[in-house]
Design an enzyme around this catalytic site. Structure first.
Site: not given
Ligand code: DON
Length: 309
Positions: A64, A191, A243
């Site tokens: 990420s 992705y 997050y």
């Protein structure tokens, strides 16, 4: 102020002694093979130096953390139009959660949760072919890191492609709402491959310099993005980069940061340093357990928190 080298050496020693190292991600089978004992850290400073300690030259899957670079590339292509498809608020939910998407009509809360990053990847596809879009991300990372050797770990990409059912659900959901414009397989292909880029802490610290130094690469004084853009990406990293642990990360570390399930974290001390840390064991929220602890120690010792010494 203690020397950076001495602080890093102390951190490596403290981390080596930790018995609770978290759990290596296993939902991407290829990542489960990485030994939990690794620990590396690298700090790129304004004078062009990179101070390293531990396994700073071992490659890991940035996962990420790549979302920071894709976001930067897309903002360069379409600017503020991106914010019609992706929000800028912390989600308070897990990185792969689907719950908010239905309420919010397929518009992801921010560019760093998986849904948001998939929407960003769709925007990046624009008029180009998947391999061109991927090429633009890789070229950007190689340019900001000053290192042409950086590449994609195809085994990791394949591994995630085979098991990425949750991401497929998120992508299909957004496609149903018209937020994704391209075929789901194309978007997910790009992705998964940008998440599978492999880098060392040294390379990652180099790559983060444009965020630490107002959009510029300090030693050569090359402009990468505007000062405004660098500041805004940093703001998103601070509020959304971890997050549902973003608040805790700000509380403990006090720096903009972006984590990845490979166990890496890129953190930015604005005006002072770009920091990369890697320890593959994760906490409950999917962020590096010891990586976070190491950054907490570093920011305190060097008085780098953006909230004051
Ligand atoms: O999409 C995924 O689940 C992974 N490729 C990336 C997730 C990730 O790194 C979450 N970060 N801590």
């Amino acid at each position: 102020m203690p020397s950076l080298k001495a602080v890093l050496a102390e951190i490596v020693q403290e981390m080596a002694a930790q018995t609770d190292r978290g759990t290596v991600a296993s939902y991407i089978p290829e990542l489960a093979r990485v030994p939990v004992q690794h620990f590396g850290i690298a700090v790129a400073t304004a004078d062009g130096q990179v101070v390293c300690a531990g396994d700073a030259d071992t490659s890991f899957s940035i996962q990420s953390i790549s979302k920071v670079f894709t976001l930067t590339v897309v903002l360069g292509q379409i600017g503020d139009a991106l914010w019609q498809r992706v929000g800028r608020e912390p989600s308070g939910n897990a990185f792969n959660s689907i719950v908010q998407l239905e309420h919010e009509r397929g518009i992801p809360r921010n560019p760093f949760i998986n849904a948001g990053a998939i929407a960003v990847t769709d925007a990046l596809l624009g008029e180009s072919l998947p391999r061109e879009a991927l090429g633009s991300i890789l070229s950007f990372i190689r340019f900001v890191a000053g290192d042409e050797r950086i590449s994609i770990d195809k085994d990791v990409a394949r591994s995630e492609q085979e098991t990425g059912f949750l991401n497929a659900a998120l992508a299909n959901f957004m496609r149903a709402f018209g937020v994704l414009k391209h075929p789901v397989e194309h978007v997910l292909g790009v992705y998964f491959h940008h998440c599978a880029i492999a880098m060392t802490c040294r390379q990652l610290a180099m790559a983060g310099r444009y965020l630490a130094f107002s959009g510029r690469l300090p030693a050569s004084d090359t402009s990468v993005v505007s000062t405004d853009r660098a500041r805004r990406v940093n703001a998103l990293m601070l509020t959304c980069g971890h997050y549902d642990q973003s608040g805790d990360f700000a509380f403990r570390v006090g720096l903009p940061g972006k984590s990845g399930v490979g166990g890496g974290i890129l953190a930015v001390a604005p005006g002072t340093a770009s920091i990369a840390v890697w320890s593959p064991g994760l906490n409950q929220q999917g962020n590096s357990l010891l990586g976070t602890l190491a950054l907490e120690r570093l920011a305190k010792a060097m008085q780098w928190s953006v909230f004051g010494a």
